[in-house]
Structures are given as structure tokens and as C-alpha cells.
Scaffold this motif. Structure first.
Motif, PDB file in Angstrom:
ATOM      1  N   LEU A  90       0.813  -1.210   0.000  1.00 49.92           N
ATOM      2  CA  LEU A  90       0.000   0.000   0.000  1.00 49.92           C
ATOM      3  C   LEU A  90       0.849   1.264   0.000  1.00 49.92           C
ATOM      4  O   LEU A  90       0.486   2.262  -0.631  1.00 49.92           O
ATOM      5  CB  LEU A  90      -0.939  -0.007   1.212  1.00 49.92           C
ATOM      6  N   ASP A  91       1.976   1.235   0.732  1.00 47.92           N
ATOM      7  CA  ASP A  91       2.832   2.414   0.764  1.00 47.92           C
ATOM      8  C   ASP A  91       3.410   2.722  -0.610  1.00 47.92           C
ATOM      9  O   ASP A  91       3.532   3.894  -0.999  1.00 47.92           O
ATOM     10  CB  ASP A  91       3.976   2.213   1.771  1.00 47.92           C
ATOM     11  N   GLU A  92       3.751   1.688  -1.384  1.00 55.49           N
ATOM     12  CA  GLU A  92       4.275   1.908  -2.725  1.00 55.49           C
ATOM     13  C   GLU A  92       3.210   2.482  -3.647  1.00 55.49           C
ATOM     14  O   GLU A  92       3.482   3.397  -4.439  1.00 55.49           O
ATOM     15  CB  GLU A  92       4.830   0.600  -3.289  1.00 55.49           C
ATOM     16  N   VAL A  93       2.005   1.937  -3.555  1.00 51.25           N
ATOM     17  CA  VAL A  93       0.920   2.452  -4.384  1.00 51.25           C
ATOM     18  C   VAL A  93       0.610   3.900  -4.018  1.00 51.25           C
ATOM     19  O   VAL A  93       0.408   4.749  -4.888  1.00 51.25           O
ATOM     20  CB  VAL A  93      -0.334   1.576  -4.221  1.00 51.25           C
ATOM     21  N   ARG A  94       0.602   4.189  -2.717  1.00 51.60           N
ATOM     22  CA  ARG A  94       0.323   5.556  -2.279  1.00 51.60           C
ATOM     23  C   ARG A  94       1.410   6.516  -2.772  1.00 51.60           C
ATOM     24  O   ARG A  94       1.103   7.637  -3.222  1.00 51.60           O
ATOM     25  CB  ARG A  94       0.231   5.612  -0.755  1.00 51.60           C
ATOM     26  N   SER A  95       2.648   6.103  -2.727  1.00 61.76           N
ATOM     27  CA  SER A  95       3.732   6.954  -3.205  1.00 61.76           C
ATOM     28  C   SER A  95       3.617   7.219  -4.701  1.00 61.76           C
ATOM     29  O   SER A  95       3.790   8.359  -5.165  1.00 61.76           O
ATOM     30  CB  SER A  95       5.079   6.302  -2.889  1.00 61.76           C
ATOM     31  N   ASP A  96       3.292   6.181  -5.477  1.00 64.01           N
ATOM     32  CA  ASP A  96       3.130   6.377  -6.919  1.00 64.01           C
ATOM     33  C   ASP A  96       1.937   7.270  -7.230  1.00 64.01           C
ATOM     34  O   ASP A  96       1.974   8.084  -8.163  1.00 64.01           O
ATOM     35  CB  ASP A  96       2.964   5.023  -7.612  1.00 64.01           C
ATOM     36  N   LEU A  97       0.859   7.133  -6.447  1.00 64.24           N
ATOM     37  CA  LEU A  97      -0.297   7.999  -6.645  1.00 64.24           C
ATOM     38  C   LEU A  97       0.028   9.454  -6.311  1.00 64.24           C
ATOM     39  O   LEU A  97      -0.410  10.378  -7.016  1.00 64.24           O
ATOM     40  CB  LEU A  97      -1.471   7.518  -5.794  1.00 64.24           C
ATOM     41  N   ASP A  98       0.788   9.660  -5.244  1.00 61.59           N
ATOM     42  CA  ASP A  98       1.198  11.022  -4.901  1.00 61.59           C
ATOM     43  C   ASP A  98       1.971  11.660  -6.046  1.00 61.59           C
ATOM     44  O   ASP A  98       1.742  12.827  -6.401  1.00 61.59           O
ATOM     45  CB  ASP A  98       2.055  11.017  -3.634  1.00 61.59           C
ATOM     46  N   THR A  99       2.882  10.893  -6.647  1.00 61.16           N
ATOM     47  CA  THR A  99       3.691  11.437  -7.731  1.00 61.16           C
ATOM     48  C   THR A  99       2.846  11.708  -8.975  1.00 61.16           C
ATOM     49  O   THR A  99       2.908  12.798  -9.564  1.00 61.16           O
ATOM     50  CB  THR A  99       4.827  10.466  -8.081  1.00 61.16           C
ATOM     51  N   ALA A 100       2.046  10.709  -9.381  1.00 60.21           N
ATOM     52  CA  ALA A 100       1.263  10.852 -10.605  1.00 60.21           C
ATOM     53  C   ALA A 100       0.209  11.953 -10.482  1.00 60.21           C
ATOM     54  O   ALA A 100       0.049  12.781 -11.391  1.00 60.21           O
ATOM     55  CB  ALA A 100       0.602   9.522 -10.951  1.00 60.21           C
ATOM     56  N   LEU A 101      -0.497  11.975  -9.364  1.00 59.79           N
ATOM     57  CA  LEU A 101      -1.546  12.971  -9.204  1.00 59.79           C
ATOM     58  C   LEU A 101      -0.981  14.358  -8.923  1.00 59.79           C
ATOM     59  O   LEU A 101      -1.586  15.365  -9.301  1.00 59.79           O
ATOM     60  CB  LEU A 101      -2.491  12.556  -8.078  1.00 59.79           C
TER      61      LEU A 101
END
Length: 238
Positions: A201-212
Motif C-alpha cells: 500500500l505504501d508503494e501504491v500511495r507513493s506512486d499515486l502522490d507522484t502521478a496525481l
């Protein structure tokens, strides 16, 4: 006889225009050149970043408040017309309307601390406050003001909230591990609720922070909203 003549410069390269016997190129040729120019310079249609002096001074778009103004005008006109008719009827020797005589009697006999008097006064105050709020606030909360392009000071643009949500949602679903996502865009905050069926979940959240974060910047809004991302597992999975 035709000879090449250098015309406007597009994408850093001169464009040749054919001249026949001293006459400019035909309209069809100029139209073809224009279409080629638009297809070749796609970077010109990308969102333009704000200028160095852009401090977000462009405010929101103001609503004309047509519906509240129309309702208020109709209410005042109806009340004034009814009162004018009753006064004219009394002047003509006919008795006044029962509702006005009853209202006058009630106002004369009821004390100021009566429940109905207080309720009517509170309703009048609330209506007045509502009208004042409508008068001093811009409205059109569904439109997000965008930064102005350099050199286009007279042009203002806005982005619909639904369109912004759609753009950000498309970016979010491209992140690996995201099964579904819900995006809500407000003036000051973008709330994202995502469901991830694999990856940490932390990896997905980090990628979402970057993309969004990149997506919000590319929207070109005057006031860049903060980003809030929450990621969870599907229901029934730990």
C-alpha cells in the motif's frame, strides 16, 4: 514560374510559400499549410505553466444569480401588487382583504416575545442574510479558475470540476496496483480514495502522490489544491 519565398517560422524552421507570377499561394494551399502547422506543433496545445510573476491574483468567476434574483423579483412584485390591489379596494369603499385585517389585528394584539412573532422575525433575518451572502460571494463553485497565458491578459479560462476529476482519475488508474479509485476535487483539496489489490500500500500511495501531483500541476489552476490520498485493500482482504 514559381519561386520559394520564406514566410512565417514554425517550430524553428522557415516555411516556404509558393508564389506564381507574383501572386500568393492559393487558399487551399494556405489551408493545407495551416493544418500541417497545427499537427506538427502539438506542444503548443499542452497546458502552459504559470509565469514567474503569477501570484494567483485571478479570482473566481462571478455568477449572475439569475434564479435568486428572479425569485425575489417575483415575490416582491406579487406582494406589492396584492397590497396595492387591497389599498385600491379600500379606497373604493370596499372592505379590505381578510388576511390583511387579520394580520394587522394579530400584530396589534400579540406581544413581541410571542413565538410566532419571533419565528417570523427569524425567518426574515435568515432570508436577508441569505440574500446578502448571494450578493457578496462569487458563486459558480463548479468552475476552477485557470492561470492566464503569457500575453493573453484579456482571456480568462476555467476548468469544470467534473473534467478535472476525470483527468485525475484517468491518471490514477494507470498506476500499477490500483483496482478502483474515487476522486473528489474541491477548491483547496483533492481527495483520492483508491483500492489496491496487489503491491504494498505504501508503494501504491507513493506512486499515486507522484502521478496525481504532476496531474494537478498540469491542470494549470490559479490556486493549486492540496492532495490527500488514501489507499486500502478490497473489502474482505487484509
Amino acid at each position: 514560374m514559381s519561386e520559394p519565398v520564406e514566410g512565417s517560422v514554425r517550430d524553428g524552421e522557415p516555411v516556404e510559400q509558393s508564389v506564381r507570377d507574383g501572386e500568393p499561394a492559393a487558399p487551399a494551399e494556405r489551408e493545407a499549410e495551416r493544418e500541417l502547422d497545427q499537427s506538427a506543433s502539438g506542444a503548443a496545445y499542452r497546458p502552459v505553466p504559470g509565469t514567474a510573476g503569477d501570484d494567483g491574483a485571478d479570482g473566481r468567476f462571478w455568477s449572475r444569480r439569475r434564479v435568486p434574483a428572479a425569485l425575489l423579483a417575483l415575490l416582491v412584485a406579487a406582494g406589492a401588487g396584492l397590497l396595492l390591489f387591497d389599498i385600491a379596494s379600500v379606497r373604493a369603499g370596499r372592505p379590505g382583504m381578510r388576511w390583511r385585517r387579520s394580520l394587522a389585528g394579530e400584530l396589534a394584539s400579540r406581544p413581541l416575545d410571542d413565538t410566532w412573532v419571533l419565528a417570523g422575525a427569524a425567518a426574515a433575518v435568515l432570508a436577508g442574510v441569505w440574500l446578502v451572502v448571494l450578493a457578496v460571494t462569487p458563486g459558480l463553485r463548479n468552475l476552477l479558475p485557470m492561470r492566464r497565458r503569457a500575453g493573453d491578459a484579456d482571456v480568462r479560462a476555467a476548468l469544470d470540476r467534473d473534467a478535472a476529476e476525470l483527468v485525475l482519475r484517468d491518471r490514477a488508474v494507470e498506476v500499477s496496483g490500483v483496482q478502483s479509485v474515487r476522486v473528489r476535487v474541491r477548491r483547496s483539496r483533492v481527495a483520492v480514495r483508491a483500492v489496491s489489490h496487489f503491491r504494498e500500500l505504501d508503494e501504491v500511495r507513493s506512486d499515486l502522490d507522484t502521478a496525481l501531483g504532476d496531474g494537478i500541476r498540469e491542470l494549470g489552476l490559479v490556486r493549486r489544491p492540496a492532495l490527500s490520498v488514501q489507499v486500502r485493500r478490497p473489502a474482505g482482504k487484509g
